[in-house]
Design an enzyme around this catalytic site. Sequence first.
Site, PDB file in Angstrom:
ATOM      1  CB  VAL A  40      -0.926   0.020   1.238  1.00 38.38           C
ATOM      2  CG1 VAL A  40      -1.796   1.265   1.241  1.00 38.38           C
ATOM      3  CG2 VAL A  40      -1.778  -1.244   1.301  1.00 38.38           C
ATOM      4  CD  GLU A  41       3.360   2.494  -4.741  1.00 40.14           C
ATOM      5  OE1 GLU A  41       4.250   1.788  -5.218  1.00 40.14           O
ATOM      6  OE2 GLU A  41       2.758   3.367  -5.402  1.00 40.14           O
ATOM      7  CB  VAL A  43       1.771  11.059  -2.135  1.00 36.22           C
ATOM      8  CG1 VAL A  43       1.442  11.858  -0.883  1.00 36.22           C
ATOM      9  CG2 VAL A  43       2.459  11.918  -3.185  1.00 36.22           C
ATOM     10  CB  ALA A  44       4.776  10.819   2.456  1.00 36.82           C
ATOM     11  CB  CYS A  50       6.348  -4.237   2.700  1.00 32.54           C
ATOM     12  SG  CYS A  50       7.717  -3.096   2.404  1.00 32.54           S
ATOM     13  CD  GLU A  52       7.232  -8.858   1.645  1.00 32.98           C
ATOM     14  OE1 GLU A  52       7.941  -9.282   0.730  1.00 32.98           O
ATOM     15  OE2 GLU A  52       6.841  -7.668   1.705  1.00 32.98           O
ATOM     16  CB  CYS A  83      12.424  -4.445   1.781  1.00 32.98           C
ATOM     17  SG  CYS A  83      11.344  -4.198   3.218  1.00 32.98           S
ATOM     18  CB  CYS A  86       9.623  -7.269   4.813  1.00 37.96           C
ATOM     19  SG  CYS A  86       8.342  -5.996   4.707  1.00 37.96           S
TER      20      CYS A  86
END
Length: 131
Positions: A40-41, A43-44, A50, A52, A83, A86
């Site tokens: 879930v992205e 904008v910041a 992530c 996981e 990453c 995670c």
Amino acid sequence: MSLLDAARAVREMAYVPYSRFKVGAAIRGRSGAIYRGCNVENVAYPEGTCAEAGAIAAMVAAGETELIEVAVIADSPSPVPPCGGCRQKLAEFARADTPVLLATTEGATLATTVGELLPGRFDAGHMARAE
């Protein structure tokens, strides 16, 4: 449904308006239940989550604290490992020999373990003298 199928299905729910890079993860808890998460992205960028981490949060919210299997899938030329953050999160709830299956949407896979992903992991034993 297999763990990889669960990861594949949840990947489609990812919120990725900036990178367009969808990742799905599924973990199996000690009970046998499957918990899913997608990236879930925000904008910041540092505020994103992530896949996981989302799956782990779902497991903990359901009352489990041990995972016994992991699957992660992304649309990439080769299987994408978690990453660093995670990897540490997975290590918190898994044994070193816990199997991890990394996959691409085209069918390539790489089988590994939590211990292989994070050798020399930091764990609670390192804090034995903390008061």
